[in-house]
Enzyme design. Sequence first.
Site, short mmCIF file in Angstrom:
data_model
loop_
_atom_site.label_atom_id
_atom_site.label_comp_id
_atom_site.label_asym_id
_atom_site.label_seq_id
_atom_site.Cartn_x
_atom_site.Cartn_y
_atom_site.Cartn_z
N HIS A 110 -2.35 -18.69 41.10
CA HIS A 110 -2.66 -18.91 39.73
C HIS A 110 -2.62 -17.58 39.25
O HIS A 110 -3.06 -16.58 40.11
CB HIS A 110 -3.99 -19.42 39.59
CG HIS A 110 -4.10 -20.73 39.99
ND1 HIS A 110 -3.81 -21.80 39.53
CD2 HIS A 110 -4.83 -21.26 41.02
CE1 HIS A 110 -4.21 -22.98 40.29
NE2 HIS A 110 -4.80 -22.86 41.01
N ARG A 178 -10.70 -4.12 58.54
CA ARG A 178 -10.67 -2.79 58.53
C ARG A 178 -10.16 -2.54 60.18
O ARG A 178 -10.62 -3.47 61.12
CB ARG A 178 -11.76 -1.97 58.35
CG ARG A 178 -12.28 -1.91 56.67
CD ARG A 178 -11.10 -0.90 56.18
NE ARG A 178 -11.39 -1.07 54.71
CZ ARG A 178 -10.69 -1.44 53.56
NH1 ARG A 178 -9.67 -2.24 54.10
NH2 ARG A 178 -11.06 -1.50 52.51
#
Length: 187
Positions: A110, A178
């Site tokens: 969206h 990470r």
Amino acid sequence: MTSNWFKLVMRLTKVQIGRNVTLKGVPVIFNQSGAELTLGSGVTIKSSFLSNLVGLYSRTIIVTRVAGARIAIGDNVGISGATIYARKEITIGEGTMIGGNTKVLDNDFHPIEAEARLANDTRKIGTRPIHIGKNCFIGCNALILKGTELGDGCVVGAGAVVSGKFEANCVIAGNPARVIRRLAVNG
Ligand SMILES: CC(C)(COP(=O)(O)OP(=O)(O)OC[C@H]1O[C@@H](n2cnc3c(N)ncnc32)[C@H](O)[C@@H]1OP(=O)(O)O)[C@@H](O)C(=O)NCCC(=O)NCCS
């Protein structure tokens, strides 16, 4: 159950399928007219609850959503109850294992701006290609988001939310994912 009849369905939608593709359970594979969807040789796709004992919440879903989209899945890739959904491009290198219930989404589904979203303006949907290297290992329930690039040999922790570019042979984990360590490379 091996769903060989489904290979016929894929051929009807012009999915290019290599040799010795194994289907366990029935996936949902949809190739939009004018898009390109390739499954390499030796690919295994698991779609039933116990076809991977991590427990799959859904079938594997592989979708090119618009004309011009491209999904290329390399030889000997394993996919378990994952969703791989492209509006632009998703490539997955040979030998990579996609863990149970992972989502690989090269777009946001969206628009971010409310006005465009309410108008259902699909041109404004954020979309960036995803490239996953060879011989990667994606843990279960990972989310791989638009624009992600993983070098060869990367390992993604279970439940990671991955966005960004990571060099080869990294172990990455967490939200946002990470690097938690780097793998020694032989040779
Ligand atoms: C990512 C992974 C491979 C790391 O394994 P490892 O190198 O042995 O790492 P460790 O368990 O020693 O953990 C190292 C650090 O990373 C953290 N960590 C490990 N996995 C993590 C994860 N999935 N999410 C967040 N943090 C994680 C640990 O808490 C630890 O943090 P600390 O140094 O602050 O104590 C492993 O934890 C993992 O997620 N495996 C995937 C399992 C899976 O989904 N298999 C497929 C099923 S279909």
